[in-house]
Design a protein around this motif. Structure first.
Motif, PDB file in Angstrom:
ATOM      1  N   LEU A 266       0.795  -1.095   0.053  1.00 10.39           N
ATOM      2  CA  LEU A 266       0.159  -0.091   0.210  1.00 10.39           C
ATOM      3  C   LEU A 266       1.340   1.787   0.094  1.00 10.39           C
ATOM      4  N   ASP A 267       2.160   1.186   0.808  1.00 11.75           N
ATOM      5  CA  ASP A 267       3.280   2.415   0.566  1.00 11.75           C
ATOM      6  C   ASP A 267       3.467   2.419  -0.211  1.00 11.75           C
ATOM      7  N   ALA A 268       3.477   1.651  -1.215  1.00 12.41           N
ATOM      8  CA  ALA A 268       4.857   1.683  -2.270  1.00 12.41           C
ATOM      9  C   ALA A 268       3.979   1.460  -3.389  1.00 12.41           C
ATOM     10  N   PHE A 269       2.946   0.607  -4.192  1.00 10.28           N
ATOM     11  CA  PHE A 269       2.289   0.819  -4.819  1.00 10.28           C
ATOM     12  C   PHE A 269       0.769   0.684  -5.181  1.00 10.28           C
ATOM     13  N   ALA A 270       0.494   1.337  -3.837  1.00 12.42           N
ATOM     14  CA  ALA A 270      -1.406   1.444  -4.279  1.00 12.42           C
ATOM     15  C   ALA A 270      -1.393   2.858  -4.938  1.00 12.42           C
ATOM     16  N   GLY A 271      -2.638   3.153  -5.290  1.00  8.48           N
ATOM     17  CA  GLY A 271      -3.482   4.593  -5.815  1.00  8.48           C
ATOM     18  C   GLY A 271      -3.348   5.377  -4.266  1.00  8.48           C
ATOM     19  N   ARG A 272      -3.699   6.887  -4.774  1.00  8.33           N
ATOM     20  CA  ARG A 272      -3.897   7.705  -3.762  1.00  8.33           C
ATOM     21  C   ARG A 272      -5.756   7.635  -3.278  1.00  8.33           C
ATOM     22  N   GLY A 273      -5.820   7.823  -1.536  1.00  5.50           N
ATOM     23  CA  GLY A 273      -6.939   8.469  -1.446  1.00  5.50           C
ATOM     24  C   GLY A 273      -7.537   6.927  -0.528  1.00  5.50           C
ATOM     25  N   ARG A 274      -8.992   7.630  -1.024  1.00 10.09           N
ATOM     26  CA  ARG A 274      -9.589   6.089  -0.607  1.00 10.09           C
ATOM     27  C   ARG A 274      -9.851   5.560  -0.918  1.00 10.09           C
ATOM     28  N   ASP A 275     -10.045   6.112  -2.635  1.00 10.96           N
ATOM     29  CA  ASP A 275     -10.682   4.894  -3.804  1.00 10.96           C
ATOM     30  C   ASP A 275      -9.523   4.576  -4.828  1.00 10.96           C
ATOM     31  N   GLY A 276      -8.330   5.051  -4.366  1.00  8.16           N
ATOM     32  CA  GLY A 276      -7.009   4.706  -5.357  1.00  8.16           C
ATOM     33  C   GLY A 276      -6.938   2.966  -5.166  1.00  8.16           C
ATOM     34  N   HIS A 277      -7.253   2.538  -6.712  1.00  7.72           N
ATOM     35  CA  HIS A 277      -6.637   0.983  -7.532  1.00  7.72           C
ATOM     36  C   HIS A 277      -5.595   0.319  -6.004  1.00  7.72           C
ATOM     37  N   VAL A 278      -5.872  -0.494  -5.595  1.00  9.05           N
ATOM     38  CA  VAL A 278      -4.527  -1.384  -4.808  1.00  9.05           C
ATOM     39  C   VAL A 278      -3.606  -1.801  -6.304  1.00  9.05           C
ATOM     40  N   PHE A 279      -3.745  -2.806  -7.027  1.00  8.24           N
ATOM     41  CA  PHE A 279      -3.083  -2.922  -8.538  1.00  8.24           C
ATOM     42  C   PHE A 279      -2.910  -2.324  -9.550  1.00  8.24           C
ATOM     43  N   PHE A 280      -1.844  -1.986 -10.197  1.00  9.69           N
ATOM     44  CA  PHE A 280      -1.855  -1.502 -11.027  1.00  9.69           C
ATOM     45  C   PHE A 280      -0.596  -1.353 -11.833  1.00  9.69           C
ATOM     46  N   GLY A 281      -1.127  -2.068 -13.582  1.00 11.99           N
ATOM     47  CA  GLY A 281      -0.420  -2.548 -14.557  1.00 11.99           C
ATOM     48  C   GLY A 281       1.969  -1.742 -14.209  1.00 11.99           C
ATOM     49  N   PRO A 282       2.106  -2.664 -15.363  1.00 12.93           N
ATOM     50  CA  PRO A 282       3.713  -2.467 -14.936  1.00 12.93           C
ATOM     51  C   PRO A 282       3.855  -0.581 -15.602  1.00 12.93           C
ATOM     52  N   GLN A 283       3.137  -0.104 -16.190  1.00 15.25           N
ATOM     53  CA  GLN A 283       3.507   1.546 -16.665  1.00 15.25           C
ATOM     54  C   GLN A 283       1.900   2.462 -15.499  1.00 15.25           C
ATOM     55  N   GLY A 284       1.510   1.952 -14.950  1.00 10.34           N
ATOM     56  CA  GLY A 284       0.800   2.561 -14.093  1.00 10.34           C
ATOM     57  C   GLY A 284      -0.447   2.709 -14.241  1.00 10.34           C
ATOM     58  N   GLY A 285      -0.966   1.703 -16.057  1.00  7.34           N
ATOM     59  CA  GLY A 285      -2.166   2.306 -15.700  1.00  7.34           C
ATOM     60  C   GLY A 285      -2.585   0.724 -14.958  1.00  7.34           C
ATOM     61  N   ARG A 286      -4.789   0.909 -15.103  1.00  6.89           N
ATOM     62  CA  ARG A 286      -5.667  -0.194 -15.084  1.00  6.89           C
ATOM     63  C   ARG A 286      -4.598  -2.165 -14.946  1.00  6.89           C
ATOM     64  N   LEU A 287      -4.554  -2.349 -14.185  1.00  7.56           N
ATOM     65  CA  LEU A 287      -4.048  -4.386 -14.483  1.00  7.56           C
ATOM     66  C   LEU A 287      -4.995  -5.141 -15.314  1.00  7.56           C
ATOM     67  N   ARG A 288      -4.222  -5.487 -15.958  1.00  5.94           N
ATOM     68  CA  ARG A 288      -5.454  -6.217 -16.978  1.00  5.94           C
ATOM     69  C   ARG A 288      -4.636  -7.433 -17.184  1.00  5.94           C
ATOM     70  N   ARG A 289      -4.915  -8.939 -17.628  1.00  7.47           N
ATOM     71  CA  ARG A 289      -4.155  -9.827 -17.525  1.00  7.47           C
ATOM     72  C   ARG A 289      -3.428  -9.630 -18.526  1.00  7.47           C
TER      73      ARG A 289
END
Length: 335
Positions: A275-298
């Motif tokens: 959560l400190d290193a990779f999650a988005g900011r704010g309560r609605d920030g995503h926990v997981f992101f893609g390698p370029q900082g976008g939405r995580l996709r399969r």
């Protein structure tokens, strides 16, 4: 004189007696009590009687004709090609001499399997079997099974509407597909993969293996869904991907899908670190992101997953493994 005989049967009996002299070989007088049939009218005797199938077809033709007239459609005799069924590739069409629902059309076109255009009565079991066999040579079995199920459902509707006598989709087992069981990683293998994968995905691997959450549920987690005090996750939604590539969050199919899921307290250090290193900011920030900082996709997770599995195998080959290991719920194909 015939006493107690209704008018219509009486006239049929009189006709048999009158016609006996003209057709003595038919022995209509001897069978006048059976209305001229030389047996009961229901047996499947095509020489002296008719068949129940033929009677049902006459009734179906009559009802179809009445329905077409009520809808101001031309008679079948005038437009013989209206009773056709077409299953085509994407962008094609599905037609019958009735209106199909939008769902039926969308599902049929979504298979991408071509059946061809032909009159409904000409679709026989043999043709369906040949079509299925040809599809299996160029298309995966799950797709063929889905196409067969759609074709059978549409033809069931044609049977209900009495457009055809029976459904030609009668191939045993053609509507079933046995999915092979996925191999399952042991606990040691799970942690080996977690150590080999990119740091931003370490927690994803551990949570998928230990909690059993699906990929879409993990990808849609927000900061407010993570309870570090009680070591629990709140599942409220699941991420889905459209054919266009657009991502969206959808609600669970039932109320039971909204649920809290606990995880071991031993994972709390990994959770807080992530959560400190990779999650988005704010309560609605995503926990997981893609390698370029976008939405995580399969798609953008799969390469990292495959490389991590290979790295875990290399690591396992260098160190001895215990004879027995408990298994975790993470398939080797990925979360």
């Amino acid at each position: 004189m015939m006493l107690g005989v209704p008018d219509h049967p009486r006239r049929l009996i009189e006709a048999c007696l009158d016609l006996h002299a003209l057709y003595p070989d038919r022995k209509l007088r001897d069978w006048a009590h059976m209305l001229g049939f030389r047996c009961h009218f229901s047996p499947k005797s095509r020489r002296y009687s008719t068949t129940l199938g033929a009677l049902r077809q006459v009734r179906a033709d009559y009802r179809t004709q009445q329905q077409r007239r009520s809808l101001c459609l031309p008679d079948l005799a005038e437009e013989s090609e209206t009773t056709t069924l077409t299953l085509a590739h994407r962008g094609g069409a599905v037609t019958m001499d009735r209106l199909l629902t939008v769902q039926e059309v969308a599902e049929a076109l979504g298979t991408g399997v071509h059946f061809g255009e032909r009159p409904l009565p000409s679709i026989t079991t043999a043709r369906v079997r040949a079509w299925r066999t040809e599809c299996l040579t160029r298309t995966g079995e799950p797709t063929v099974v889905k196409a067969y199920q759609i074709l059978r459902a549409i033809l069931n509707t044609a049977v209900d509407d009495e457009l055809i006598r029976r459904n030609p989709c009668r191939i045993k087992g053609a509507d079933q597909y046995d999915v092979p069981e996925r191999p399952v990683l042991t606990v040691a293998e799970v942690f080996a993969v977690a150590d080999s994968i990119a740091p931003r995905y370490r927690l994803l691997v551990l949570l998928a293996a230990i909690t059993g959450l699906r990929f879409g549920e993990l990808a849609s987690l927000r900061r407010r869904d993570v309870d570090t005090e009680n070591a629990a996750l709140m599942v409220r939604r699941s991420q889905a991907e459209m054919q266009t590539g657009a991502l969206f969050d959808k609600a669970p199919k039932s109320d039971a899908g909204v649920r809290p899921v606990a995880f071991p307290t031993e994972l709390l250090p990994d959770v807080k670190r992530h959560l400190d290193a990779f999650a988005g900011r704010g309560r609605d920030g995503h926990v997981f992101f893609g390698p370029q900082g976008g939405r995580l996709r399969r798609s953008n997770f799969r390469d990292d997953w495959i490389n991590a599995r290979k790295g875990a195998r290399r690591q396992a080959s260098r160190s001895p493994q215990p004879a027995h290991q408990p298994q975790a719920g993470l398939g080797s194909e990925g979360p």
